[in-house]
Design a protein around this motif. Sequence first.
Motif, short mmCIF file in Angstrom:
data_model
loop_
_atom_site.label_atom_id
_atom_site.label_comp_id
_atom_site.label_asym_id
_atom_site.label_seq_id
_atom_site.Cartn_x
_atom_site.Cartn_y
_atom_site.Cartn_z
N TYR A 315 0.84 -1.20 0.00
CA TYR A 315 0.00 0.00 0.00
C TYR A 315 0.87 1.25 0.00
O TYR A 315 1.98 1.26 0.54
N THR A 316 0.37 2.31 -0.59
CA THR A 316 1.13 3.54 -0.69
C THR A 316 1.14 4.33 0.61
O THR A 316 2.03 5.14 0.85
N SER A 317 0.13 4.09 1.47
CA SER A 317 0.07 4.76 2.76
C SER A 317 -0.84 3.97 3.69
O SER A 317 -1.57 3.08 3.23
N ALA A 318 -0.80 4.30 4.97
CA ALA A 318 -1.65 3.61 5.95
C ALA A 318 -2.17 4.65 6.94
O ALA A 318 -1.42 5.54 7.37
N ILE A 319 -3.44 4.55 7.32
CA ILE A 319 -4.07 5.54 8.19
C ILE A 319 -4.16 5.04 9.62
O ILE A 319 -3.79 5.73 10.56
N GLY A 320 -4.67 3.82 9.81
CA GLY A 320 -4.79 3.32 11.17
C GLY A 320 -5.45 1.95 11.22
O GLY A 320 -5.93 1.43 10.20
N GLU A 323 -10.57 -2.25 15.49
CA GLU A 323 -11.61 -3.26 15.40
C GLU A 323 -11.32 -4.35 14.36
O GLU A 323 -12.20 -4.83 13.67
N GLY A 324 -10.02 -4.72 14.27
CA GLY A 324 -9.63 -5.78 13.35
C GLY A 324 -9.63 -5.37 11.89
O GLY A 324 -9.58 -6.24 11.00
N VAL A 325 -9.68 -4.06 11.65
CA VAL A 325 -9.72 -3.56 10.28
C VAL A 325 -8.66 -2.47 10.12
O VAL A 325 -8.51 -1.60 10.99
N ALA A 326 -7.93 -2.53 9.00
CA ALA A 326 -6.93 -1.50 8.70
C ALA A 326 -7.48 -0.56 7.63
O ALA A 326 -8.12 -1.00 6.67
N LEU A 327 -7.24 0.73 7.82
CA LEU A 327 -7.60 1.71 6.80
C LEU A 327 -6.32 2.02 6.02
O LEU A 327 -5.40 2.63 6.55
N MET A 328 -6.28 1.53 4.78
CA MET A 328 -5.09 1.63 3.95
C MET A 328 -5.36 2.49 2.73
O MET A 328 -6.50 2.60 2.27
N GLU A 329 -4.29 3.07 2.21
CA GLU A 329 -4.41 3.93 1.03
C GLU A 329 -3.66 3.31 -0.13
O GLU A 329 -2.53 2.82 0.03
N GLY A 331 -2.81 4.47 -4.04
CA GLY A 331 -3.00 5.60 -4.94
C GLY A 331 -3.73 6.69 -4.19
O GLY A 331 -3.33 7.11 -3.11
N SER A 332 -4.83 7.13 -4.72
CA SER A 332 -5.63 8.17 -4.05
C SER A 332 -6.93 7.62 -3.48
O SER A 332 -7.87 8.37 -3.22
N TYR A 333 -6.98 6.30 -3.27
CA TYR A 333 -8.19 5.66 -2.74
C TYR A 333 -7.91 5.08 -1.36
O TYR A 333 -6.81 4.58 -1.09
N ARG A 334 -8.93 5.12 -0.51
CA ARG A 334 -8.83 4.52 0.82
C ARG A 334 -9.72 3.29 0.91
O ARG A 334 -10.82 3.27 0.34
N HIS A 335 -9.21 2.28 1.64
CA HIS A 335 -9.93 1.01 1.74
C HIS A 335 -9.90 0.48 3.17
O HIS A 335 -8.84 0.52 3.82
N PHE A 336 -11.04 -0.01 3.62
CA PHE A 336 -11.08 -0.76 4.87
C PHE A 336 -10.77 -2.22 4.52
O PHE A 336 -11.50 -2.84 3.75
N VAL A 337 -9.70 -2.75 5.11
CA VAL A 337 -9.24 -4.11 4.80
C VAL A 337 -9.31 -4.95 6.08
O VAL A 337 -8.70 -4.59 7.10
N ARG A 338 -10.03 -6.06 6.03
CA ARG A 338 -10.14 -6.95 7.18
C ARG A 338 -8.83 -7.69 7.39
O ARG A 338 -8.32 -8.35 6.47
N LEU A 339 -8.29 -7.62 8.59
CA LEU A 339 -6.97 -8.19 8.85
C LEU A 339 -6.98 -9.71 8.95
O LEU A 339 -5.95 -10.34 8.77
N SER A 340 -8.11 -10.30 9.23
CA SER A 340 -8.16 -11.76 9.40
C SER A 340 -7.97 -12.50 8.09
O SER A 340 -7.55 -13.65 8.08
N ASP A 341 -8.28 -11.84 6.96
CA ASP A 341 -8.15 -12.53 5.67
C ASP A 341 -7.79 -11.62 4.50
O ASP A 341 -7.70 -12.07 3.36
N GLY A 342 -7.57 -10.34 4.76
CA GLY A 342 -7.17 -9.43 3.69
C GLY A 342 -8.28 -8.98 2.76
O GLY A 342 -8.00 -8.35 1.72
N VAL A 343 -9.54 -9.25 3.11
CA VAL A 343 -10.66 -8.87 2.25
C VAL A 343 -10.93 -7.37 2.37
O VAL A 343 -10.95 -6.81 3.47
N VAL A 344 -11.14 -6.72 1.22
CA VAL A 344 -11.51 -5.30 1.19
C VAL A 344 -13.00 -5.19 1.50
O VAL A 344 -13.85 -5.71 0.77
N LEU A 345 -13.32 -4.52 2.60
CA LEU A 345 -14.71 -4.41 3.05
C LEU A 345 -15.44 -3.21 2.44
O LEU A 345 -16.64 -3.29 2.15
#
Length: 379
Positions: A315-320, A323-329, A331-345
């Motif tokens: 990922y190009t950046s990381a926000i925080g 609750e078992g979810v990472a907010l990752m960046e 490019g210019s998009y943000r995604h909530f990614v579940r840490l247990s399996d890497g699924v974009v929520l």
Amino acid sequence: MLTIASIVDAVASPFAVWRTLRGIEPEMCDGRPRYVVGNAAVSFPVRWGGGRYMLKCYTRPSDRLAAIYGEAFHARELCVIDFAGTYHWVDCLLAEYVEGCTLDEALCKAATAEEYAALARSFDCLATEILLLERAHGDLKPENIIICEDGVMQAIDWDAAYVPMLKGQRSVEIGTAAYQHPLRDMSFYDKHLDDYSIAFISTFLHLAELRPDVMEYYRQHREPPFMPKDLVGRSRMLTPTLELLVEEFARRGMAREYQVAMLLRSPYVRLFDLEHIFSVKVSYGNDLSQATLEFDELGRWGVQCAGEWILPPFYTSAIGISEGVALMELGSYRHFVRLSDGVVLRSFDAQSNVGPLREGSTTERMADGGERIIRVVVD
């Protein structure tokens, strides 16, 4: 002069003269051997020793085939008589027959996103295997990849391969232009021969997964709708074609595919980071309370737990993390990614601004100044 017809006649003859091989039985159709003509060889499906093999008879000699194929290569094996009555001893390769269809054929038959996704996953597995080898194929393309009945892909036709025994020599060819870096030349000959081909084919297949319509061009022309020369830039700026490709992956949070596509702009034929991207290990099932945002030596962000990546550093950046979810960046998009399996929520476009989850919710702030509460279902 040695011709295809004279080689076919020699293989078909019950009185064929072989130097070491015995009991070669070509598969017949209408009284003639089945065969396929390639660039510098004729290939026959044959029976030998109780098994099915592919016999490849070369129309011209090569001093590298023994190093590439080992005991499967038989120098000066078959005696062939040309139309003038001259005797020729032809080099042969006898390799196990790989049953299945080519990736080229499969791409033309597939029609759904699910089918293209399965092809992309299988190719990425093959790519990882090849990148971890000390050898390289040299002409990786859909026609040279067989899909077996179980969906596993195998590369065939290694005639242009690099092997460590040939280190220091020049290449004998530069591969197929549609899948090669435009600056590849005969001086480029080492284990990185397949880097660009792998990155290109993987990107193309994952793009087909997202946009099956791009395959209509392939079905008509038997080549991708864009070429490597449309992707390689002279600066750090993306070419217009490549910008559209990485945008597709960034928008959907496809981090690995994004990083592979970004490599296609390289002005260098060797993509040194490619092996790492394909082979990085991800470990799920850790105690997520110990998860931390980390970056690699190239400044890309991921998530680690107990020293292991649970979200790879693509990922190009990381926000925080919350609750078992990472907010990752990406490019210019943000995604909530579940840490247990890497699924974009949930994904947010470039015009939106969001923060980490709090009790399953976050506030989306839009470009027009408006706000709305977004609820994300984690389980």
